[in-house]
Scaffold this motif. Structure first.
Motif, short mmCIF file in Angstrom:
data_model
loop_
_atom_site.label_atom_id
_atom_site.label_comp_id
_atom_site.label_asym_id
_atom_site.label_seq_id
_atom_site.Cartn_x
_atom_site.Cartn_y
_atom_site.Cartn_z
N UNK A 115 0.84 -1.20 0.00
CA UNK A 115 0.00 0.00 0.00
C UNK A 115 0.88 1.26 0.00
N UNK A 116 1.89 1.27 0.88
CA UNK A 116 2.79 2.44 0.99
C UNK A 116 3.57 2.69 -0.30
N UNK A 117 3.84 1.63 -1.05
CA UNK A 117 4.64 1.77 -2.27
C UNK A 117 3.81 1.75 -3.55
N UNK A 118 2.49 1.98 -3.39
CA UNK A 118 1.58 2.00 -4.55
C UNK A 118 1.67 0.76 -5.41
N UNK A 119 1.79 -0.39 -4.76
CA UNK A 119 1.83 -1.66 -5.48
C UNK A 119 0.45 -2.30 -5.36
N UNK A 120 -0.13 -2.78 -6.47
CA UNK A 120 -1.51 -3.26 -6.43
C UNK A 120 -1.66 -4.56 -5.63
N UNK A 121 -2.59 -4.55 -4.69
CA UNK A 121 -2.86 -5.76 -3.89
C UNK A 121 -4.32 -5.75 -3.46
N UNK A 122 -4.87 -6.89 -3.08
CA UNK A 122 -6.28 -6.97 -2.68
C UNK A 122 -6.50 -6.19 -1.38
N UNK A 123 -7.66 -5.52 -1.24
CA UNK A 123 -7.96 -4.80 0.00
C UNK A 123 -7.97 -5.75 1.19
#
Length: 384
Positions: A115-123
């Protein structure tokens, strides 16, 4: 530095099958190796120059072992990170770095890192204890279905459960955990990124992983993945972006979901040789294990493309069998074209325990997949 046929010592934390396969390449290069593991039966024992017995989570054991080597690497994430940090301060080269391991060891901090590095992951939501989840559901803060994952020490299908009803929460350990939105995905993909100390980077081709429905373990790894080129490109770019964020040295296996509308979401990463790269031994110009060595010793990186299409089948203990292992019908699979079994050297089998893998190579990937199915149906890991 002269690594070959010299006084240089490479330390490996963990003595399992990944270490054993890594040792095939240290043998090839005549690199002196020391291995630390808590089991006297560890697969690495027969192949290392020095085998040390000790608990990987124990500070003293890891620190004292690390003091005796020039470069220290891992084949399992669950190691004492405080000891690694102390060794780094004293000049021992540790790859992957303690900072990378600290982030990755805990699934909650790993997810926050994306999240901090703007990498896409599921909520996801994080919880100090599993018991807090019921309250979150009752107050509407969390909706089912979701994936429950324990934050620490989960691996190979343990510490992960799909929660569809409140009953599914029963019997789960009351530990720090995350609840992740269930992603309806088309494919599970993985990309292995390799980076040496100087910062040279290469990626292996995207692989697709087919999972066992009950055990939550990979059944087949197919390389290259049978996906459109633009999806492969997107997955590779996200893997490279992830690698850059971690600034890791060695291998980084990035597991991803391909969603129904072809978005790519990061599931999790492993900073070491990985199950999704075993087929590289037979199918690639340079295996993942050799690449890991080249990277941590700051040597030039090898070619990562495939010589031929490869499919890997995991050999896991059959249900209902525990005890001294026996590989039933192994001769039958060795009669098949392009089939190579790898036996990890674990003397005892139990249901779903990883005991080995089989690689199938073929110019025609669909043919390789068919042979893989035949392999899966033929060989059984049972007890005597």
């Amino acid at each position: 530095m002269n690594y070959f046929s010299s006084n240089f010592k490479l330390g490996i934390l963990g003595g399992g099958q990944l270490g054993k396969m890594l040792l095939n390449d240290t043998r090839k290069f005549d690199i002196y190796t020391c291995v630390l593991d808590s089991s006297n039966e560890a697969p690495c024992k027969i192949a290392s120059n020095e085998f040390h017995l000790g608990d990987l989570m124990n500070y003293e054991a890891v620190y004292n072992f690390g003091k005796q080597v020039d470069v220290l690497t891992i084949e399992i994430e669950n190691v004492n990170v405080d000891a690694l940090e102390a060794l780094e301060k004293e000049g021992v080269k540790v790859y992957p770095a303690s900072k990378t391991l600290r982030t990755i060891q805990n699934k909650a901090t790993q997810k926050l890192f994306y999240v901090d590095n703007n990498l896409p992951t599921a909520p996801f939501s994080r919880f100090a204890y599993t018991s807090e989840i019921k309250e979150a559901i009752n107050h509407g803060g969390l909706t089912m279905p979701f994936v429950w994952k324990c934050a620490q020490f989960g691996y190979d299908g343990t510490g992960v459960k799909i929660v569809k009803t409140l009953q599914d929460l029963e019997g789960l350990p009351n530990v720090e955990c995350i609840a992740e939105t269930l992603v309806p995905f088309k494919n599970e993909l993985a990309v292995i990124v390799v980076r040496n100390v100087s910062g040279d980077i290469k990626t292996f081709p995207v692989v697709e992983m087919e999972f066992h429905p009950e055990a939550n373990q990979v059944e087949y790894v197919i390389c290259p993945a049978r996906i459109p080129e633009e999806v492969a490109k997107k997955a590779t770019e996200i893997a490279l972006k992830t690698s850059k964020a971690f600034n890791h040295v060695g291998l980084l296996a990035v597991e991803m979901f391909q969603t129904q509308n072809d978005d790519i979401l990061i599931n999790e990463v492993a900073p070491r040789p990985h199950n999704s790269g075993h087929q590289t031994i037979e199918a690639s110009y340079t295996s993942q294990f050799e690449q890991h060595l080249r990277a941590i010793l700051n040597l030039p990186l090898g070619r990562t493309d495939n010589k031929v299409g490869g499919v890997m089948v995991n050999l896991v203990g059959a249900e209902g069998y525990t005890g001294d292992v026996m590989y039933k019908n192994i001769e039958a699979i060795m009669k098949m074209d392009g089939v190579t079994p790898h036996i990890y050297g674990k003397k005892q089998t139990r249901p779903f325990r990883k005991m080995g893998h089989v690689t199938i190579v073929n110019e025609d990937l669909n043919e390789a997949r068919k042979i893989a199915e035949a392999v899966k149906k033929s060989i059984k890991v049972i007890s005597k």
